[in-house]
Enzyme design. Sequence first.
Site, PDB file in Angstrom:
ATOM      1  N   ASN A 135       0.401   3.019  20.229  1.00 32.43           N
ATOM      2  CA  ASN A 135       0.807   2.084  19.240  1.00 32.43           C
ATOM      3  C   ASN A 135       2.174   1.258  20.025  1.00 32.43           C
ATOM      4  OD1 ASN A 135       0.846   0.737  16.674  1.00 32.43           O
ATOM      5  ND2 ASN A 135       2.994   1.573  16.538  1.00 32.43           N
ATOM      6  N   LYS A 193       0.948  -1.301  -0.130  1.00 34.92           N
ATOM      7  CA  LYS A 193      -0.036   0.022   0.109  1.00 34.92           C
ATOM      8  C   LYS A 193       1.001   1.196   0.127  1.00 34.92           C
ATOM      9  CE  LYS A 193      -4.341  -1.850   2.034  1.00 34.92           C
ATOM     10  NZ  LYS A 193      -5.134  -1.568   3.314  1.00 34.92           N
ATOM     11  N   GLY A 207      -0.558   1.105   8.426  1.00 36.76           N
ATOM     12  CA  GLY A 207      -1.287   1.648   6.847  1.00 36.76           C
ATOM     13  C   GLY A 207      -2.688   2.156   7.310  1.00 36.76           C
ATOM     14  N   ASP A 254      -9.790   3.430   2.009  1.00 34.75           N
ATOM     15  CA  ASP A 254      -9.855   2.839   3.449  1.00 34.75           C
ATOM     16  C   ASP A 254     -10.615   3.760   4.292  1.00 34.75           C
ATOM     17  OD1 ASP A 254      -8.866   0.165   3.259  1.00 34.75           O
ATOM     18  OD2 ASP A 254      -6.927   0.712   3.317  1.00 34.75           O
TER      19      ASP A 254
HETATM   20  P1  NAP Z   1       0.154  -2.669   9.273  1.00 36.34           P
HETATM   21  O1  NAP Z   1       0.525  -1.464   8.436  1.00 36.34           O
HETATM   22  O2  NAP Z   1       1.191  -3.824   9.177  1.00 36.34           O
HETATM   23  O3  NAP Z   1       0.134  -2.326  10.735  1.00 36.34           O
HETATM   24  C1  NAP Z   1       0.007  -3.307  11.851  1.00 36.34           C
HETATM   25  C2  NAP Z   1      -0.421  -2.633  13.108  1.00 36.34           C
HETATM   26  O4  NAP Z   1      -0.676  -3.511  14.204  1.00 36.34           O
HETATM   27  C3  NAP Z   1       0.797  -1.603  13.641  1.00 36.34           C
HETATM   28  O5  NAP Z   1       0.251  -0.629  14.536  1.00 36.34           O
HETATM   29  C4  NAP Z   1       1.466  -2.436  14.617  1.00 36.34           C
HETATM   30  O6  NAP Z   1       2.381  -2.222  15.505  1.00 36.34           O
HETATM   31  C5  NAP Z   1       0.501  -3.188  15.079  1.00 36.34           C
HETATM   32  N1  NAP Z   1       0.591  -4.742  15.884  1.00 36.34           N
HETATM   33  C6  NAP Z   1       0.801  -5.881  14.958  1.00 36.34           C
HETATM   34  N2  NAP Z   1       1.079  -6.919  15.838  1.00 36.34           N
HETATM   35  C7  NAP Z   1       0.882  -6.434  17.145  1.00 36.34           C
HETATM   36  C8  NAP Z   1       1.298  -7.166  18.268  1.00 36.34           C
HETATM   37  N3  NAP Z   1       1.369  -8.273  18.614  1.00 36.34           N
HETATM   38  N4  NAP Z   1       0.776  -5.983  19.470  1.00 36.34           N
HETATM   39  C9  NAP Z   1       0.536  -4.794  19.288  1.00 36.34           C
HETATM   40  N5  NAP Z   1       0.567  -4.301  18.229  1.00 36.34           N
HETATM   41  C10 NAP Z   1       0.717  -4.952  17.164  1.00 36.34           C
HETATM   42  O7  NAP Z   1      -1.274  -3.341   9.065  1.00 36.34           O
HETATM   43  P2  NAP Z   1      -2.630  -2.494   8.409  1.00 36.34           P
HETATM   44  O8  NAP Z   1      -2.727  -2.798   7.029  1.00 36.34           O
HETATM   45  O9  NAP Z   1      -2.521  -1.130   9.304  1.00 36.34           O
HETATM   46  O10 NAP Z   1      -3.716  -3.491   9.123  1.00 36.34           O
HETATM   47  C11 NAP Z   1      -3.964  -3.720  10.283  1.00 36.34           C
HETATM   48  C12 NAP Z   1      -5.029  -4.701  10.535  1.00 36.34           C
HETATM   49  O11 NAP Z   1      -6.398  -3.974  10.097  1.00 36.34           O
HETATM   50  C13 NAP Z   1      -4.860  -6.033   9.829  1.00 36.34           C
HETATM   51  O12 NAP Z   1      -5.570  -6.908  10.937  1.00 36.34           O
HETATM   52  C14 NAP Z   1      -5.834  -5.884   8.720  1.00 36.34           C
HETATM   53  O13 NAP Z   1      -6.323  -7.139   8.362  1.00 36.34           O
HETATM   54  C15 NAP Z   1      -6.958  -4.778   9.398  1.00 36.34           C
HETATM   55  N6  NAP Z   1      -7.474  -4.273   8.165  1.00 36.34           N
HETATM   56  C16 NAP Z   1      -8.979  -4.232   8.004  1.00 36.34           C
HETATM   57  C17 NAP Z   1      -9.528  -3.484   6.995  1.00 36.34           C
HETATM   58  C18 NAP Z   1     -11.210  -3.471   6.916  1.00 36.34           C
HETATM   59  O14 NAP Z   1     -11.724  -2.831   5.916  1.00 36.34           O
HETATM   60  N7  NAP Z   1     -11.740  -4.007   7.928  1.00 36.34           N
HETATM   61  C19 NAP Z   1      -8.749  -2.726   6.399  1.00 36.34           C
HETATM   62  C20 NAP Z   1      -7.431  -2.563   6.341  1.00 36.34           C
HETATM   63  C21 NAP Z   1      -6.689  -3.363   7.391  1.00 36.34           C
HETATM   64  P3  NAP Z   1       3.684  -1.894  15.217  1.00 36.34           P
HETATM   65  O15 NAP Z   1       3.908  -0.497  14.555  1.00 36.34           O
HETATM   66  O16 NAP Z   1       4.349  -1.864  16.660  1.00 36.34           O
HETATM   67  O17 NAP Z   1       4.319  -2.785  14.317  1.00 36.34           O
END
Ligand code: NAP
Length: 276
Positions: A150, A68, A130, A104
């Site tokens: 975070n 992304k 993201g 999003d």
């Molecule tokens: P990303 O850019 O990889 O960001 C992941 C986030 O989760 C970061 O803030 C990360 O913290 C945190 N994180 C991951 N593992 C963790 C843990 N064990 N403990 C605490 N914090 C943790 O991913 P993203 O694209 O933002 O997506 C995040 C989630 O949203 C995913 O589950 C995805 O499937 C979901 N999502 C849903 C939609 C929807 O339409 N419903 C749309 C987009 C995404 P750090 O910065 O410390 O690594």
Amino acid sequence: MIDARTELYGIIGNPVRHSLSPLLHNRAFRRMGVNALYLAFEVIDLKDALRGIKGLGIRGVSVTIPFKTEVVSLLDEVEETARKIGAVNTILNREGRLIGYNTDWHGAMEALEQRVNLSGKKVLLLGAGGAARAIGFGLREKGSQVVIVNRSTDKAKKLAEELGFVYQPWLSVGTLDPEVIINATSVGMYPDDQESPFPKEILREGMTVMDIVYRPLRTRLLQEAKEKDCLTIDGLEMLARQGARQFEIWTGKRPDVKKIKENLYEALRNEAMGTS
Ligand code: NAP
């Protein structure tokens, strides 16, 4: 029916086989009589994939993890909001020029605004990845007062600075008294579905709690929020609405969000029962 006029769309990401987007868009194409097909492409090289989209005349793609942000600098044009967010989840191929959008933030804001007026509301946003960036951008547009928390503090600080929000360390979560809580991390996602990002003590009756994780649909956070009589919003609400906006960008037609949600809920129910 697929024929020589069928137009091709898809999703590019890696991994991508778990995606619900093919179901979402193919059902909407069929319902709305659009002669098009949507496939999942597990991409190894992003630049090659973008050349392929142009070369084959693929009309549009969704973009997901991990591309992304990387894709932003590789497109011919990026719509202003997506540029400000720094992430693209939708590409339109307009006569050989690839144009990037971010839907999003629309999806998240529409899902929230069904239930709550965000203007002036105290919001706790967990995450700085993201999705959190896109949601944070939307909350700023709506005039919410946001605290970002975070796991990696440097990322939270940076995002809070960029958006003019406040940053707080994770351990201070219990001292905050938000009206709206949004989990934009992957905490609670299958297979770690026994985890919750927040201690349930901070949940209070009347709060609005949105979890953007949708596998499982009833995350531990949402279950605990329900027990405390909070208003809950699940991850499919955002997914359905970001997809509807993509569909509109590609076809100029606005699909029925209610029908999209029905399809998605059914797919997840079938998954849970092991029938898909
Ligand atoms: P990303 O850019 O990889 O960001 C992941 C986030 O989760 C970061 O803030 C990360 O913290 C945190 N994180 C991951 N593992 C963790 C843990 N064990 N403990 C605490 N914090 C943790 O991913 P993203 O694209 O933002 O997506 C995040 C989630 O949203 C995913 O589950 C995805 O499937 C979901 N999502 C849903 C939609 C929807 O339409 N419903 C749309 C987009 C995404 P750090 O910065 O410390 O690594």
